[in-house]
Structures are given as structure tokens and as C-alpha cells.
Write an enzyme that holds these catalytic residues in place. Structure first.
Site, short mmCIF file in Angstrom:
data_model
loop_
_atom_site.label_atom_id
_atom_site.label_comp_id
_atom_site.label_asym_id
_atom_site.label_seq_id
_atom_site.Cartn_x
_atom_site.Cartn_y
_atom_site.Cartn_z
N ASP A 166 -15.27 -48.90 91.15
CA ASP A 166 -14.20 -49.43 91.74
C ASP A 166 -14.15 -49.55 93.30
O ASP A 166 -14.69 -48.71 94.11
CB ASP A 166 -12.88 -48.34 91.59
CG ASP A 166 -11.36 -48.54 92.29
OD1 ASP A 166 -11.58 -49.53 92.88
OD2 ASP A 166 -10.35 -48.25 91.86
N ASN A 211 -16.37 -60.62 95.54
CA ASN A 211 -15.54 -61.32 94.76
C ASN A 211 -14.36 -60.71 94.33
O ASN A 211 -13.27 -61.19 93.87
CB ASN A 211 -16.53 -61.87 93.81
CG ASN A 211 -15.47 -62.47 92.64
OD1 ASN A 211 -14.97 -63.95 92.88
ND2 ASN A 211 -15.55 -61.95 91.38
N ALA A 212 -14.36 -59.34 93.76
CA ALA A 212 -13.33 -58.46 93.22
C ALA A 212 -11.92 -58.92 93.99
O ALA A 212 -12.11 -58.68 95.30
CB ALA A 212 -13.74 -56.94 93.21
N GLY A 213 -10.93 -59.09 93.32
CA GLY A 213 -9.83 -59.34 93.85
C GLY A 213 -8.80 -59.15 92.83
O GLY A 213 -8.75 -59.30 91.60
N ASN A 263 11.28 -58.27 96.70
CA ASN A 263 11.19 -57.36 95.42
C ASN A 263 9.78 -56.62 95.39
O ASN A 263 9.49 -55.98 94.40
CB ASN A 263 11.09 -57.97 94.08
CG ASN A 263 12.30 -59.09 93.92
OD1 ASN A 263 13.48 -58.60 94.54
ND2 ASN A 263 12.64 -60.04 93.50
N ASN A 308 1.65 -68.93 99.86
CA ASN A 308 2.08 -69.26 98.57
C ASN A 308 3.55 -68.33 98.20
O ASN A 308 3.36 -67.07 98.42
CB ASN A 308 0.98 -68.98 97.44
CG ASN A 308 1.42 -69.67 96.42
OD1 ASN A 308 2.07 -70.89 96.28
ND2 ASN A 308 0.49 -69.35 95.28
N TYR A 332 -0.75 -61.01 98.64
CA TYR A 332 -2.21 -61.77 98.52
C TYR A 332 -2.36 -62.60 99.48
O TYR A 332 -3.70 -62.55 100.09
CB TYR A 332 -2.01 -62.62 97.16
CG TYR A 332 -3.29 -63.36 96.62
CD1 TYR A 332 -4.32 -62.40 96.09
CD2 TYR A 332 -3.27 -64.63 96.77
CE1 TYR A 332 -5.32 -63.15 95.59
CE2 TYR A 332 -4.60 -65.40 96.21
CZ TYR A 332 -5.34 -64.65 95.55
OH TYR A 332 -6.66 -65.17 95.12
P1 NAD Z 1 -10.21 -62.31 87.57
O1 NAD Z 1 -8.94 -61.46 87.65
O2 NAD Z 1 -10.38 -63.21 86.47
O3 NAD Z 1 -11.64 -61.22 88.11
C1 NAD Z 1 -11.43 -60.42 88.77
C2 NAD Z 1 -12.44 -59.31 88.73
O4 NAD Z 1 -12.66 -58.36 89.71
C3 NAD Z 1 -12.17 -58.57 87.29
O5 NAD Z 1 -13.56 -58.54 86.46
C4 NAD Z 1 -11.62 -57.29 87.76
O6 NAD Z 1 -12.09 -56.20 86.89
C5 NAD Z 1 -12.61 -56.96 88.91
N1 NAD Z 1 -11.85 -56.34 89.87
C6 NAD Z 1 -10.43 -55.82 90.23
N2 NAD Z 1 -10.18 -54.86 91.02
C7 NAD Z 1 -11.35 -54.22 91.13
C8 NAD Z 1 -11.94 -52.95 91.90
N3 NAD Z 1 -10.86 -52.31 92.61
N4 NAD Z 1 -13.09 -52.68 91.71
C9 NAD Z 1 -14.12 -53.50 91.07
N5 NAD Z 1 -13.70 -54.61 90.60
C10 NAD Z 1 -12.33 -55.03 90.45
O7 NAD Z 1 -10.17 -63.24 89.06
P2 NAD Z 1 -10.84 -64.57 89.32
O8 NAD Z 1 -9.95 -65.68 89.19
O9 NAD Z 1 -12.18 -64.49 88.91
O10 NAD Z 1 -10.78 -64.57 90.73
C11 NAD Z 1 -12.16 -63.99 91.53
C12 NAD Z 1 -11.79 -63.90 93.23
O11 NAD Z 1 -11.55 -65.31 93.52
C13 NAD Z 1 -10.76 -63.24 93.40
O12 NAD Z 1 -11.03 -62.57 94.59
C14 NAD Z 1 -9.65 -64.28 93.74
O13 NAD Z 1 -8.52 -63.69 94.59
C15 NAD Z 1 -10.31 -65.34 94.08
N6 NAD Z 1 -9.43 -66.82 93.90
C16 NAD Z 1 -9.18 -66.95 92.86
C17 NAD Z 1 -8.66 -68.31 92.38
C18 NAD Z 1 -8.63 -68.88 91.07
O14 NAD Z 1 -7.96 -69.88 91.02
N7 NAD Z 1 -8.88 -68.31 90.00
C19 NAD Z 1 -8.27 -69.05 93.57
C20 NAD Z 1 -8.46 -68.48 94.80
C21 NAD Z 1 -9.16 -67.18 95.16
#
Ligand code: NAD
Length: 439
Positions: A253, A280-282, A291, A339, A345
Site C-alpha cells: 500500500d 501511477n497509483a491513484g 457532500n 472538475n 482529486y
Molecule cells: P485504476 O483505478 O484502473 O488503477 C489504479 C491502480 O492503483 C489500481 O491497480 C489500484 O489497486 C492501485 N492503487 C490504488 N491505491 C493504491 C495504494 N494505496 N497502494 C498501491 N496501489 C494502489 O486507474 P487508472 O485509470 O489506470 O489511472 C492510473 C493513474 O492515472 C491514476 O493516478 C489516475 O488518477 C491517473 N489518471 C487516469 C485518467 C483516466 O482517464 N483513466 C485520467 C487522468 C489521470
């Protein structure tokens, strides 16, 4: 990830009745030519000659005017870096207008300028700043998958200009449009074009799925050994990603107090070093601000921002990221434009931009670069859950009139991770198809 609507509008029947179709973008495959078709290089700027030789060495046919070829142009590179007054901007029109008419599908326009921040003469600053308005506007006019981007050189940034121009010409930048990249004088080249990350060890957090899994795949394709990090609950998916890329998995984590030191320990014990870290995790926990409870606020700020600050301390400490290291953070256009429903976020992703701009100069003398990539609408499980009308709007409100793929984000990160991108730091690169949001 095609949903019912996308399947319908791209069906043979829809095509037959004339429903406008998004252009299938040219994406990078190792071994492909850098660009398809001859490239017009002109403008009389400081990098024109070296760019011409470099492109010719890469097997590209370079022409000096549109009349030198009967083929459709794969790209136009206009080097206006030596333009001193607004009168010289006329070259954009005299060179560009006839050439744009001859562009092939998925072509590229790249303008090269001098970073106005490095100039003091008012007329010169105004002239160079004009290039930004030009390229962003042209990006909005181009069709059929073509893009327009600007590279701004700080001083004699030859290697940086070469690397950025090559990125923009290539299929790696398929969903990068209307962007500005600044490059400094740091030297750096990529010798290995097929596997530019050979010998590097890369850590990717949130690698079990979505964009993170694709980043792991693309970095591995480019030669890196990947440490795939994700939550213990994602263990099975994580193991599959790690196996597929022949890397190792670390269940962790990222908000744990010792996350940074565990990453350093795992990477150095298993692979001997760390060269690239992709934060990348997010997570999203969307609610209208009024709310939003404490848990939804705190968790988003901590996963998306606080944990990264903490991990960086260990990663940049003793035995962590070495000379020439790379840190890339995943921001978002929500952190630029804001947004609705995403105050938490948006705050976290804007905070990352602050992190990148403040940290980059602090680690510059170690050859380490720190950048952010800000994806726009990317087709993932996260965006597939967005309500239909919002989702369809997200897809369409950009110059390329389609959503991007996780791979487009991964390719931008892979470029920033290359030794050749040493001159790019403290930047936020949007991978958004020139989204109208926050543009
Ligand atoms: P996703 O939710 O599909 O994948 C995120 C991964 O992060 C998951 O595998 C999750 O288990 C992991 N994760 C979450 N919390 C964690 C923690 N505390 N420790 C370890 N791992 C953790 O998201 P995504 O769409 O693949 O997005 C990836 C990144 O890109 C994120 O940071 C997101 O904010 C950013 N992003 C995505 C988009 C989009 O359109 N999908 C747009 C802008 C930014």
C-alpha cells in the site's frame, strides 16, 4: 475498451450512412519508421541543420520545400528559434500553409522555438511567445489524426530538441496534441532505438491494472526490468502483470509509512538498482464538495499526493535512485482545469504539478529528472464507469475527437524515461488529444 455507443458509431452501417469516424491513430511499434512519408524541415532556426542530419541518419527523407517531393508529407518541422521580430513569423504561413495542404493522414507539425523565459528583449519575447498561440491554434484545425506541438529550447539545447522532435514525430505521441515541451541544455542521447531502456530498472506503482499495467508493459517492451507495485488485494492481477513483463511484483500500500524504503529495498535486492520511478497509483472518491466527508478527502490526498512526497524521500535518499534517474508522476487534466465533483482529486493532481516543478531543480545536479504526465480522457475501467453522456462528451471534446488509450500515456512516460530525454525536467506533459478543458 469499446462500449455499445462506440461499437454502433464505428459499425459498417454507421460508416455507410456517413457518421463521422474518428481517425485510427498511428501508434508506435518498435522497428516502425519514425514517421511515414517525407519530412519538410525549414525555418532557418538554430537547430535546423542538426535536426536535418539527425533525421536523415534515422532514415527519414528530409525535404526543404514542398516542391521537392510529390508524396504527401509525413511531417513539417518549422524551426523558428532564431526569429527575433514579429515580421519573421510570416515564415510560419509561407512555409506552413502550402505544406499543411499536403499532409498525410496522422501527420505531425512540430514548431521549434526559443523559450521566451530565457530572453529579455520585449520584441523577441513576444515573437517567440507567438509560436505557442500558433501551434495550439493549428492543432485545433488539423484533421485525420494529425497533431501540432511546440518544442522550446533553453539555450543550446541540441540533444533535448532532437529528442523532443523525435518523440512528437513518432507514433509514441499519438494522443499528444497542442502541447509545449521545454528542453534545457543537458546533454543526453539514446543509442538503442529498439530498446532505449535496456539495462534500466523501473518501479511502477498501481501496476495491477489500467494505465499502470500498460506502463509496465511498455517500459518492459523498451528494455526495462519492471518492479510492479500494487495493493495486496490486487495480488493475483499484480502477479500476472509482473509475470507478463518478466519483472517482479511487490505487494504494497503506497500510503504505508515505510513504502519508499520497501520499494528501494525490493528493487536493489532483487535487481541491484533503481533508475525509473513511475508514481501511477491513484484513486478517485468523487462527491460534490459540500457532500465530501473527511475519509474521502483524506484518502485521495494521501494516496495521490502525500504518499508520493513520503516515498520520494526514501527513493531520493541513500541507495535509492541513481545518477540519471527518472521520476514521473501521473497528474490529470482535472488538476489543471478542475472538475465538478472532484475537488479532492483536482487538489491532489494539482499538488503533483507543484511537486514536480519544485523538486526538479533540487535534483538537477544529480542528473535526475522529475516530470508529470497529465492524461485527459483515457479509455479505462475508471472512465467506463462514468455516466454515458459525460463519457461521450469526454471522448469528443478534444482535437482528435476520441479518447486516448492507456498505451498513449505509457508511451509518453517511456519517452520521458529515456536517457535521451535528459533535457526535459519540471514539465507537465498533457496526453489529452488537445482537450478543450484547461487548454
Ligand atoms: P485504476 O483505478 O484502473 O488503477 C489504479 C491502480 O492503483 C489500481 O491497480 C489500484 O489497486 C492501485 N492503487 C490504488 N491505491 C493504491 C495504494 N494505496 N497502494 C498501491 N496501489 C494502489 O486507474 P487508472 O485509470 O489506470 O489511472 C492510473 C493513474 O492515472 C491514476 O493516478 C489516475 O488518477 C491517473 N489518471 C487516469 C485518467 C483516466 O482517464 N483513466 C485520467 C487522468 C489521470
Amino acid at each position: 475498451m469499446a462500449d455499445l455507443f462506440t461499437t454502433l458509431i464505428t459499425s459498417p452501417v454507421a460508416k455507410k450512412v456517413g457518421v463521422p469516424q474518428p481517425t485510427r491513430l498511428r501508434r508506435h511499434t518498435p522497428g516502425d519508421p519514425l514517421v511515414e512519408g517525407p519530412v519538410l524541415v525549414a525555418g532557418g532556426g538554430r537547430f535546423e541543420k542538426s535536426l536535418t542530419s539527425r533525421l536523415e541518419e534515422a532514415g527519414v527523407t528530409v525535404v526543404a520545400t514542398v516542391d521537392d517531393t510529390t508524396e504527401r508529407l509525413g511531417a513539417i518541422v518549422m524551426d523558428l528559434s532564431a526569429a527575433l521580430d514579429p515580421g519573421e513569423l510570416a515564415q510560419l504561413r509561407s512555409i506552413g500553409a502550402p505544406a499543411v495542404k499536403r499532409l498525410a493522414k496522422n501527420a505531425r507539425v512540430v514548431v521549434v522555438g526559443t523559450d521566451p523565459a530565457t530572453l529579455s528583449d520585449v520584441g523577441e519575447v513576444a515573437t517567440q511567445r507567438a509560436l505557442e498561440g500558433f501551434s495550439r491554434s493549428l492543432g485545433k484545425e488539423l484533421r485525420f489524426g494529425a497533431t501540432a506541438n511546440l518544442v522550446l529550447a533553453q539555450g543550446d539545447a541540441t540533444d533535448g530538441v532532437h529528442s523532443a522532435v523525435e518523440f512528437f514525430l513518432s507514433g509514441r505521441s499519438a494522443y499528444v496534441d497542442g502541447q509545449v515541451v521545454r528542453v534545457d541544455e543537458t546533454t543526453g542521447t539514446t543509442d538503442e532505438t529498439l530498446r532505449p531502456l535496456a539495462g534500466k530498472v523501473a518501479v511502477v506503482t498501481g501496476a495491477a491494472r489500467g494505465i499502470g499495467a500498460e506502463i509496465a508493459a511498455v517500459l518492459a517492451r523498451d528494455g526495462a526490468t519492471v518492479v510492479a507495485v500494487d495493493m495486496p488485494a490486487a495480488g493475483e492481477a499484480l502477479a500476472k502483470v509482473a509475470n507478463d513483463v518478466r519483472g517482479t511484483a511487490l505487494q504494497l500500500d503506497v500510503t504505508a509509512a515505510d513504502a519508499g524504503s520497501r520499494i528501494v529495498e525490493h528493487a536493489t535486492q532483487r535487481h541491484g538498482r533503481i533508475d525509473i520511478v513511475v508514481h501511477n497509483a491513484g484513486i478517485t472518491r468523487d462527491r460534490l464538495f459540500v457532500n465530501l466527508d473527511e475519509a474521502k478527502w483524506d484518502s485521495v490526498i494521501d494516496v495521490n499526493l502525500g504518499s508520493i512526497l513520503r516515498m520520494n524521500e526514501a527513493i531520493l535518499g541513500q541507495g535509492g535512485l541513481g545518477e540519471g534517474g527518472r521520476i514521473v508522476c501521473l497528474s490529470s487534466i482535472a488538476g489543471i482545469a478542475g472538475n465538478r465533483g472532484q475537488t479532492n482529486y483536482g487538489a491532489s493532481k494539482a499538488g503533483l504539478i507543484g511537486l514536480v516543478t519544485a523538486l526538479a531543480p533540487q535534483v538537477r545536479d544529480r542528473g535526475i529528472t522529475v516530470n508529470a504526465v497529465a492524461p485527459g480522457f483515457i479509455e479505462t475501467e475508471m472512465t467506463a464507469r462514468v455516466p454515458f453522456a459525460t463519457r461521450e462528451m469526454g471522448r469528443r471534446i478534444n482535437s482528435l475527437q476520441q479518447g486516448g488509450l492507456p498505451r498513449d500515456v505509457a508511451e509518453a512516460i517511456a519517452w520521458l524515461s529515456q536517457p535521451g530525454a535528459a533535457a526535459v525536467t519540471g514539465q507537465v506533459l498533457r496526453v489529452c488529444g488537445q482537450s478543450w478543458l484547461g487548454a
